[in-house]
Design a protein around this motif. Sequence first.
Motif, short mmCIF file in Angstrom:
data_model
loop_
_atom_site.label_atom_id
_atom_site.label_comp_id
_atom_site.label_asym_id
_atom_site.label_seq_id
_atom_site.Cartn_x
_atom_site.Cartn_y
_atom_site.Cartn_z
N THR A 54 -0.17 -3.41 21.45
CA THR A 54 0.60 -4.37 22.25
C THR A 54 1.50 -5.22 21.35
O THR A 54 2.70 -5.37 21.60
CB THR A 54 -0.34 -5.29 23.06
OG1 THR A 54 -1.25 -4.46 23.78
CG2 THR A 54 0.43 -6.17 24.02
N LYS A 55 0.90 -5.72 20.26
CA LYS A 55 1.68 -6.56 19.33
C LYS A 55 2.83 -5.73 18.74
O LYS A 55 3.97 -6.18 18.67
CB LYS A 55 0.78 -7.08 18.21
CG LYS A 55 1.48 -8.03 17.28
CD LYS A 55 0.57 -8.66 16.24
CE LYS A 55 1.39 -9.58 15.34
NZ LYS A 55 0.70 -9.98 14.12
N LEU A 89 0.85 -1.19 0.00
CA LEU A 89 0.00 0.00 0.00
C LEU A 89 0.88 1.24 0.00
O LEU A 89 2.00 1.20 0.51
CB LEU A 89 -0.86 0.01 1.26
CG LEU A 89 -1.88 -1.10 1.41
CD1 LEU A 89 -2.43 -1.10 2.83
CD2 LEU A 89 -3.00 -0.94 0.40
N PRO A 90 0.39 2.36 -0.55
CA PRO A 90 1.17 3.59 -0.45
C PRO A 90 1.29 4.02 1.01
O PRO A 90 0.44 3.69 1.84
CB PRO A 90 0.36 4.61 -1.26
CG PRO A 90 -1.00 4.05 -1.38
CD PRO A 90 -0.87 2.56 -1.28
N ALA A 91 2.37 4.77 1.31
CA ALA A 91 2.66 5.15 2.70
C ALA A 91 1.48 5.86 3.36
O ALA A 91 1.22 5.68 4.55
CB ALA A 91 3.90 6.05 2.73
N ASP A 92 0.75 6.67 2.59
CA ASP A 92 -0.32 7.45 3.22
C ASP A 92 -1.55 6.61 3.59
O ASP A 92 -2.47 7.12 4.24
CB ASP A 92 -0.73 8.62 2.31
CG ASP A 92 0.37 9.68 2.25
OD1 ASP A 92 1.00 9.93 3.29
OD2 ASP A 92 0.61 10.22 1.17
N ALA A 93 -1.56 5.34 3.20
CA ALA A 93 -2.62 4.46 3.69
C ALA A 93 -2.26 3.92 5.07
O ALA A 93 -3.07 3.33 5.77
CB ALA A 93 -2.82 3.30 2.72
N LEU A 94 -0.99 4.14 5.49
CA LEU A 94 -0.50 3.58 6.74
C LEU A 94 -0.17 4.68 7.76
O LEU A 94 0.06 4.39 8.93
CB LEU A 94 0.77 2.76 6.47
CG LEU A 94 0.65 1.70 5.37
CD1 LEU A 94 2.00 1.09 5.04
CD2 LEU A 94 -0.32 0.60 5.80
N LEU A 130 -0.69 -0.91 9.54
CA LEU A 130 0.75 -1.12 9.41
C LEU A 130 1.12 -2.57 9.73
O LEU A 130 1.86 -3.22 8.98
CB LEU A 130 1.49 -0.17 10.35
CG LEU A 130 2.98 0.01 10.09
CD1 LEU A 130 3.23 0.89 8.86
CD2 LEU A 130 3.66 0.64 11.29
N VAL A 131 0.57 -3.08 10.83
CA VAL A 131 0.86 -4.46 11.23
C VAL A 131 0.30 -5.45 10.19
O VAL A 131 0.98 -6.38 9.76
CB VAL A 131 0.27 -4.75 12.64
CG1 VAL A 131 0.26 -6.24 12.94
CG2 VAL A 131 1.06 -3.99 13.70
#
Length: 287
Positions: A244-245, A20-25, A48-49
Amino acid sequence: MWYELKNPASAIRELDLTRLPADALAFYRPFHFSPHEQWGIYILVEPLVQHCDVLYHSFGGKLAAFNWETLMGCLLFEVFHHEFFHHLTECAATSFEIASAGFGKPKAIYSNYWEYRFDKTDGVGPHPDHPLEEALANAYAYNSFSFLSRMEIGFKLIWVKVYQKILEKCWAQEPAGYRSAGKYINAEYVSGAAQLLAMLLSSPDPDPASLMLLAKTVMPSGNSAFLQKPDVPTYLVGGTDALTKFGQLIPAPNETYTSLFWLGDTSSVDEYLKDRKKKEALAKKLG
Ligand SMILES: [Zn+2]
């Protein structure tokens, strides 16, 4: 690992990578917009995870360079630097605003730029890689890995080289602007940054040589940021489980997103790679 270090492009050529593009994360919230105190970088930990999972599984155990933690570290470093570039752009615009106020004619450089950044294409006219800021943000993140790789040979250098090849391969699937990043990596970054400055200034008659000089030596760069990387307010956003993860995998997030710090012990691999390099150099000498 040696093969991946020497041939990062062919190590990933056959892999079916999706990303995914960075801005989705993550996203950057500018300090120009209210509520001003909420400006900063927001990293969305759940996507992100999840995204790291998808990317990791697309290797199917085919890459020695990464385990889950080290891949997550690279992804975090990349996403942070992409968003940090949006901060650099805002700082550059703000410097022009302060200068214009100094001339007694304050100009709303950033708001004007923001309005046509995605929607309109007036000002200096439509850019072929619109939105250029996204192409440059991707390129800046890529180049930030290169600065790290000016270190001695070791495990981290493999992550850098392989991860950069992954980025180059994946950009093609990203939206307009983002996908043009390859045009602005390494030395080409300066000309892209000069074009961004032209868009910010929105001058009908910009002087390319001056803008190139400004882009090369002044801004937008980490040195012209109003706050340095570790001090930019950065928020990890997500539910308790995801946080937590994430916390177990990345125990020192600030150090990881600013400098790709990893707690793991890489000394035996580093020694092996150094030794291998020495042997190869010796073999070359002996012909
Ligand atoms: Zn972006």
